[in-house]
Every structure is written in structure tokens, then in C-alpha cells.
Write a protein that holds these residues in place. Structure first.
Motif, PDB file in Angstrom:
ATOM      1  N   ALA A 113      37.964  32.751  27.757  1.00 18.24           N
ATOM      2  CA  ALA A 113      38.611  34.042  27.974  1.00 18.24           C
ATOM      3  C   ALA A 113      39.197  34.060  29.369  1.00 18.24           C
ATOM      4  O   ALA A 113      38.765  33.321  30.257  1.00 18.24           O
ATOM      5  CB  ALA A 113      37.607  35.176  27.804  1.00 18.24           C
ATOM      6  N   ILE A 114      40.203  34.905  29.550  1.00 21.25           N
ATOM      7  CA  ILE A 114      40.749  35.129  30.882  1.00 21.25           C
ATOM      8  C   ILE A 114      40.739  36.625  31.133  1.00 21.25           C
ATOM      9  O   ILE A 114      41.133  37.423  30.274  1.00 21.25           O
ATOM     10  CB  ILE A 114      42.166  34.534  31.052  1.00 21.25           C
ATOM     11  CG1 ILE A 114      42.638  34.699  32.499  1.00 21.25           C
ATOM     12  CG2 ILE A 114      43.155  35.132  30.065  1.00 21.25           C
ATOM     13  CD1 ILE A 114      43.880  33.892  32.825  1.00 21.25           C
ATOM     14  N   GLY A 115      40.231  37.009  32.284  1.00 21.22           N
ATOM     15  CA  GLY A 115      40.117  38.427  32.611  1.00 21.22           C
ATOM     16  C   GLY A 115      40.776  38.735  33.942  1.00 21.22           C
ATOM     17  O   GLY A 115      41.159  37.837  34.693  1.00 21.22           O
ATOM     18  N   PRO A 116      40.899  40.011  34.273  1.00 22.53           N
ATOM     19  CA  PRO A 116      41.573  40.423  35.499  1.00 22.53           C
ATOM     20  C   PRO A 116      40.661  40.400  36.718  1.00 22.53           C
ATOM     21  O   PRO A 116      39.448  40.285  36.601  1.00 22.53           O
ATOM     22  CB  PRO A 116      41.972  41.867  35.177  1.00 22.53           C
ATOM     23  CG  PRO A 116      40.833  42.350  34.326  1.00 22.53           C
ATOM     24  CD  PRO A 116      40.441  41.172  33.475  1.00 22.53           C
ATOM     25  N   ARG A 117      41.269  40.544  37.867  1.00 27.18           N
ATOM     26  CA  ARG A 117      40.523  40.890  39.068  1.00 27.18           C
ATOM     27  C   ARG A 117      40.299  42.400  39.024  1.00 27.18           C
ATOM     28  O   ARG A 117      41.186  43.157  38.622  1.00 27.18           O
ATOM     29  CB  ARG A 117      41.297  40.500  40.323  1.00 27.18           C
ATOM     30  CG  ARG A 117      41.491  39.005  40.470  1.00 27.18           C
ATOM     31  CD  ARG A 117      42.208  38.667  41.765  1.00 27.18           C
ATOM     32  NE  ARG A 117      43.562  39.215  41.781  1.00 27.18           N
ATOM     33  CZ  ARG A 117      44.273  39.429  42.883  1.00 27.18           C
ATOM     34  NH1 ARG A 117      43.738  39.184  44.073  1.00 27.18           N
ATOM     35  NH2 ARG A 117      45.480  39.918  42.813  1.00 27.18           N
ATOM     36  N   PHE A 118      39.118  42.837  39.428  1.00 23.14           N
ATOM     37  CA  PHE A 118      38.788  44.256  39.382  1.00 23.14           C
ATOM     38  C   PHE A 118      38.769  44.855  40.788  1.00 23.14           C
ATOM     39  O   PHE A 118      38.189  44.279  41.704  1.00 23.14           O
ATOM     40  CB  PHE A 118      37.424  44.466  38.717  1.00 23.14           C
ATOM     41  CG  PHE A 118      37.452  44.287  37.232  1.00 23.14           C
ATOM     42  CD1 PHE A 118      37.943  45.285  36.404  1.00 23.14           C
ATOM     43  CD2 PHE A 118      37.000  43.109  36.656  1.00 23.14           C
ATOM     44  CE1 PHE A 118      37.983  45.126  35.031  1.00 23.14           C
ATOM     45  CE2 PHE A 118      37.030  42.932  35.275  1.00 23.14           C
ATOM     46  CZ  PHE A 118      37.513  43.953  34.468  1.00 23.14           C
TER      47      PHE A 118
END
Length: 295
Positions: A113-118
Motif C-alpha cells: 500500500a502507499i499512503g500519504p504524509r499526515f
């Protein structure tokens, strides 16, 4: 490229969900809302150009996500991106996420998976992402100024994108977890199967951990309800029983949950509720894993 967004709701602010859905639709994403029997679920049916699945009970985020995944797969989705009901995204969010995904794919990397910076919604800082060392220790990494996707074993599910083919290979979410550590277990399972999870260098989201926060001199403690704390305590024991989860990581979570619970008991009202939720979480985590385990 056919992308489905799966938004999980439970007694949501419908305006927030509507804004998120409209933003996704403008970014050429199909939207399915899976609702866990909210009190205001009838209002969700008014969301334009979205498909709503109204569950008859609160079955938890994991099962709701699986329902959304099944619907996306039935409609020939190539990718699924997950969102919580209070998520908000910028106009270029999906393009940024896909751009980084393709950059990794071109190199032949096996992407989980690839997720955002928060970015913390209250204080404006970037949350650090978490990797796991080969011995099972957590390693926090600063992602405030990265210019290339960074490998991160653990991701928050909201805002994360995964291909349907990858979901078929790794499997769906553990429904017996109900709410907490669902994303943690899945990410570790993906990594154990040879995939790598990444934090995007381009896509970012606003996020707030916990209903509130206790601020101390050297650290902050997110505040969750006794209901949520039960699942966090219980599911740390569930993770200990997973063969792909490093034992040291699970033990760390068990210990930190004890410390976290003690802090909440000392500094927050509802002391009896927090004590009861902790004791019940420990009991059920030790005794009931096999009874509730699903594939």
C-alpha cells in the motif's frame, strides 16, 4: 485506471463526508460509502453520485472495509483507496498518490500500500511514520521533507491506496479485530509476504489522532473512549498470536497499552470505565482469539 474510494462511516458529520466524496468525484474516483448502522444513515443516501451500502449493524471498520472492497472488485476496480469519515484531501491528492505509486512500479518494486504524509490538524506538524526493524523494534522516521516515496512498514489506512490484485494476494482485513490495529496487522502481513508499503512524498492529508490529547512536558497521549481502548488493548494480544507479527512489536504494544491506560485512569474522568475496559480487553485478548479468528 479505475479507482474506487471506500469511505467507512459511523454517526458521521454528513457535510464532511459529502465534501470528501465530492472532492474524490472531481478527481475521477468512484465512491462507495459503507455505513455501520449510523443514527443519521438516512442522510447519507442524499450524497450525490455515490453508492451507499447501509449495514444493519455496527460490524466494525474491518468488515465494513471488506464489504467495500468486495463491491469495488465486483465493479472491476483496479485500485482501492480507503478513507475515514473525517478525512479531507486536497484537489490533487489522487494524482499525487498515483504518481508516486507509478514511480515505484516502474522500478519493479512489489508494492503493498502507499499512503500519504499526515499533518496534525491541531498543531501543524508532520506525524512521523513507523518502520519495523528486523528484530521487531519500531523505528520512527521523519517524512516532513522527503522528495521520494519512503518505505514504511506501517501505514494508517485512511488515505492509503492498494491495488485489487495485491488485496487478492495478501487477503482482506481481519474482521475479528473490529477497529484497532486493523491497518497495522494488514501492513505487517503484506510485508511478510514480500510486499513493501510506502509513504508518498507528494500526497498529504490533515489528520488528528484521538478524540483529545493529554499534553505532558516530553510527550503527548491521545485520548480515546473506553470503548476504543478495549479494542486497542485486546487486539495487541490478538497480534501476539499472529505468526507474521514480530513478538517484540506485539509485546511493546501490550506494555504501552498498559502505561497508556494507567495515564488515562489517573488523569481522565470515567476511571471505572477505563479500568473495566482494560481488564476486559486483557481477558478477551488472551482467551477469545481463536474463537473469533477469521481467515
Amino acid at each position: 485506471m479505475k479507482i474506487y474510494a471506500v469511505i467507512i462511516t459511523f454517526n458521521p458529520n454528513v457535510d464532511n463526508v459529502s465534501k470528501l466524496a465530492q472532492s474524490l468525484l472531481l478527481q475521477n474516483v468512484n465512491v462507495v460509502v459503507v455505513d455501520n448502522n449510523s443514527k443519521n444513515k438516512s442522510d447519507l443516501n442524499s450524497l450525490m453520485s455515490t453508492h451507499s451500502i447501509m449495514l444493519s449493524d455496527n460490524v466494525g471498520i474491518a468488515k465494513a472495509q471488506n464489504v467495500g472492497i468486495d463491491y469495488a472488485e465486483e465493479n472491476n476496480a483496479e485500485y482501492v483507496v480507503f478513507f475515514d469519515q473525517d478525512s479531507s484531501i486536497p484537489d490533487n491528492y489522487i494524482d499525487d498518490l498515483i504518481s508516486d505509486y507509478k514511480q515505484l512500479e516502474i522500478q519493479g518494486l512489489k508494492i503493498g500500500a502507499i499512503g500519504p504524509r499526515f499533518i496534525d490538524e491541531r498543531f501543524g506538524f508532520y506525524y512521523k511514520t513507523v518502520n519495523i526493524t528486523k528484530h521487531g523494534f519500531r523505528e520512527k522516521m521523519d517524512v516532513s521533507s522527503i522528495d521520494y516515496p519512503k518505505h514504511s512498514a506501517l501505514l494508517i489506512s485512511s488515505g492509503s491506496l492498494v491495488s485489487v490484485e495485491t488485496l487478492k494476494s495478501i487477503g482482506l482485513m481481519r474482521e475479528n479485530y473490529f477497529i484497532d490495529y486493523v491497518d497495522t496487522e494488514w501492513c505487517i502481513r503484506a510485508e511478510a509476504n514480500g510486499y513493501k508499503n510506502y509513504v508518498s512524498s507528494k500526497a498529504s492529508m490533515m489528520h488528528t489522532i484521538g478524540d483529545d490529547v493529554l499534553q505532558f512536558k516530553y510527550f503527548n497521549v491521545p485520548v480515546h473512549s473506553p470503548f476504543r481502548r478495549y479494542y486497542r488493548v485486546r487486539n495487541a494480544y490478538y497480534m501476539y498470536r499472529e505468526p507474521h507479527v514480530p513478538k517484540l512489536l506485539a509485546i511493546r504494544e501490550i506494555i504501552f497499552n498498559l502505561v497508556h491506560q494507567l495515564i488515562l485512569i489517573l488523569f481522565i474522568s470515567k476511571k471505572k470505565e477505563y479500568i473495566a475496559s482494560y481488564l476486559r480487553g486483557v481477558k478477551d485478548g488472551i482467551l477469545h482469539y481463536e474463537r473469533h479468528k477469521n481467515g
